[in-house]
Design an enzyme around this catalytic site. Structure first.
Site, PDB file in Angstrom:
ATOM      1  N   GLY A  88      -9.652 -13.693   8.263  1.00  0.00           N
ATOM      2  CA  GLY A  88      -9.318 -14.652   7.229  1.00  0.00           C
ATOM      3  C   GLY A  88      -8.621 -15.872   7.781  1.00  0.00           C
ATOM      4  O   GLY A  88      -7.524 -15.776   8.327  1.00  0.00           O
TER       5      GLY A  88
ATOM      6  N   ALA B 245       3.516 -20.227  -5.154  1.00  0.00           N
ATOM      7  CA  ALA B 245       4.802 -19.888  -5.758  1.00  0.00           C
ATOM      8  C   ALA B 245       5.311 -21.002  -6.658  1.00  0.00           C
ATOM      9  O   ALA B 245       5.818 -20.752  -7.758  1.00  0.00           O
ATOM     10  CB  ALA B 245       5.820 -19.585  -4.656  1.00  0.00           C
TER      11      ALA B 245
ATOM     12  N   HIS C  57      13.607 -46.240   9.129  1.00  0.00           N
ATOM     13  CA  HIS C  57      13.009 -46.263  10.471  1.00  0.00           C
ATOM     14  C   HIS C  57      14.044 -45.778  11.491  1.00  0.00           C
ATOM     15  O   HIS C  57      15.218 -46.160  11.422  1.00  0.00           O
ATOM     16  CB  HIS C  57      12.586 -47.694  10.823  1.00  0.00           C
ATOM     17  CG  HIS C  57      12.110 -47.850  12.236  1.00  0.00           C
ATOM     18  ND1 HIS C  57      10.858 -47.441  12.647  1.00  0.00           N
ATOM     19  CD2 HIS C  57      12.732 -48.355  13.342  1.00  0.00           C
ATOM     20  CE1 HIS C  57      10.729 -47.701  13.936  1.00  0.00           C
ATOM     21  NE2 HIS C  57      11.856 -48.257  14.383  1.00  0.00           N
TER      22      HIS C  57
END
Length: 475
Positions: free
Chosen positions: A179, A330, A454
């Site tokens: 998976g 969730a 920044h």
């Protein structure tokens, strides 16, 4: 008389439903067969992220020398200490939840709930004793559990679920993961970083084959997994296993879910353990839903409308019991729980799935919200996209984590932001800004004119929007 609300299940959906109902002055009884917090707190989101953090730290240790930091030797993982840390975090969160419930006067009954009929359920506790709970409104939030491969049940030793993986006392030298969705990819990242040799088998032709996730993110993640020496078998499935003294021999064959360009012969992989992450199945058996006549779909999931109400009046369902069509996340369950509680107490709220972010805690992280380019074109928009690489910004260069990019999908006429797709450092922390932009129908010009600090990773959002309106500086 206050309205009596019974909530079956204390995961995110049930907890948020109970808290919201209590704040609206209902008399709330919360029934939980296991532990407060459900899968998310005890066997999912929180403990897995503790392990993920350990993996990320291990990965960072391997590049310390680039920053002039020297260690006495290669990093090693202490699994007992990691397990203690995981339990410490879970326990602290659980105690916090219990305090909130107590403060709000929510009655918590530990045990398995059985619906006897309208307005009545029985809770069987661990010692066999029973309590009766009367209710005027019922909210079902029983959750789901890991689904095994057909004919290959979990044994907790060689063939393990995500729950078992969180309790391992040692790091497997080798691991096959069946998976390549969110859970499988996250565990691949974790165990590879901790030192396992990982083989990931995914039935579709890309990693994270979900509608919410743009294919460019999948391609970038695949490239990074290869750099991390994670073997990815796409368009393949686990066909059979053979237990050995060392673990398991896994036979891998072509997937029936994708059209193969050229059929490939079956191959084999040997590993200490097979971790199965192919989805979940609802926890509804023996709950007595038939005594109310609650409608279930062909796959066993509860049907509910946009108000979270089931086919039975005054009976609501939230969270994983609704199945993958309603997004098994969730934070989605939390919103569904609040919606159900408000409607149970006379309001008329609609649950919206329009701007749901999807976050994946791999290395690098993946985060998406809104439409992909293809989805936007199918919806009739005049679509344009722009992409900015993380390496073009200052903060990623400072940290040394320069892999990945962000993409914005927008309408060329209105400049409305339709979707944002990010793979790279701090993607899961950046996506809320994109989610707000999609939800509020903001434009790329709005975002380009929003000042960002920044140097930060979030600057990529400003640069992305600036590029979309022809004002790019770095991108």
């Amino acid at each position: 008389m206050p309205v009596r609300i019974a909530v079956l299940g204390a995961g995110p959906g049930g907890l948020f439903a109970a808290v919201r109902a209590a704040r609206l002055n209902a008399k709330v009884t919360l029934v939980e067969a296991d532990a407060l917090g459900g899968t998310c707190l005890n066997r999912g989101c929180i403990p897995s992220k503790v392990m993920r953090e350990a993996g990320a730290l291990m990965a960072d240790c391997r590049r310390f020398s680039k920053f002039g930091v020297r260690l006495p030797g290669p990093p090693e993982i202490d699994m007992p200490q990691l397990s203690a840390r995981r339990q410490e975090v879970v326990s602290a969160q659980a105690k916090g939840v219990a305090r909130i419930l107590d403060k709000l006067g929510i009655r918590v009954v530990s045990g398995r709930g059985f619906i006897e009929g309208p307005c009545k359920l029985t809770v069987t506790q661990a010692d066999g004793s029973k309590q009766t709970v009367q209710w005027d409104r019922l909210i079902i939030a029983a959750g789901a559990c890991p689904r095994p491969l057909p004919g290959i049940p979990f044994d907790g030793e060689r063939i393990i679920s995500s729950t078992n993986a969180l309790c391992l006392e040692t790091v497997p030298k080798s691991l096959v993961i069946a998976g390549g969705g969110v859970v499988g990819c996250e565990f691949a990242t974790i165990f590879s970083a901790l030192g396992s040799r990982v083989t990931l088998v995914e039935a579709m032709d890309r990693l994270l084959p979900l509608p919410l996730i743009d294919e460019t993110c999948s391609k970038t993640l695949l490239r990074e997994f290869k750099k991390q020496k994670i073997t990815c078998c796409l368009g393949r499935i686990v066909d059979s296993i053979q237990e050995t003294d060392q673990g398991v021999d896994v036979t891998i064959r072509d997937s029936p879910f994708v059209q193969q360009r050229q059929p490939q012969p079956s191959t084999g992989a040997s590993a200490e353990k097979l971790l199965v992450c192919i989805g979940r199945t609802p926890v509804l058996s023996g709950m007595g839903l038939e005594n109310l006549g609650v409608e279930i779909d062909d796959q066993g999931w509860i049907k509910a409308d946009s108000r979270m109400e089931t086919s039975v009046k005054n009976v609501y369902a939230v969270g994983d019991v609704l199945g993958p069509d309603k997004l098994m996340l969730a934070y989605v369950a939390s919103k569904e729980g609040m919606t159900a509680a408000e409607n149970a107490l006379g309001e008329d709220r609609q649950m919206s799935y329009e701007a749901v972010p999807n976050v994946v805690f791999t290395l690098p992280e993946v985060a998406n919200v809104g439409l992909t380019r293809g989805q936007a074109a199918d919806a009739g928009y005049a679509v344009e996209t722009e992409t900015v690489l993380f390496r073009s910004l200052g903060k990623p260069q400072v940290t040394g984590n320069i892999t990945g990019q962000a993409q914005v999908v927008f309408d060329t006429g209105s400049e409305q932001i339709l979707g944002v797709h990010i793979v790279g450092p701090k993607a899961t922390d950046i996506i809320p800004e994109a989610t707000l932009a999609v939800k509020s129908h903001a434009t790329v010009r709005d975002l380009a004119n929003t000042m960002h600090g920044h140097p930060t990773h979030a600057e990529i959002m400003e640069e992305l929007a600036a590029k979309a309106i022809g004002r790019a500086v770095y991108g």
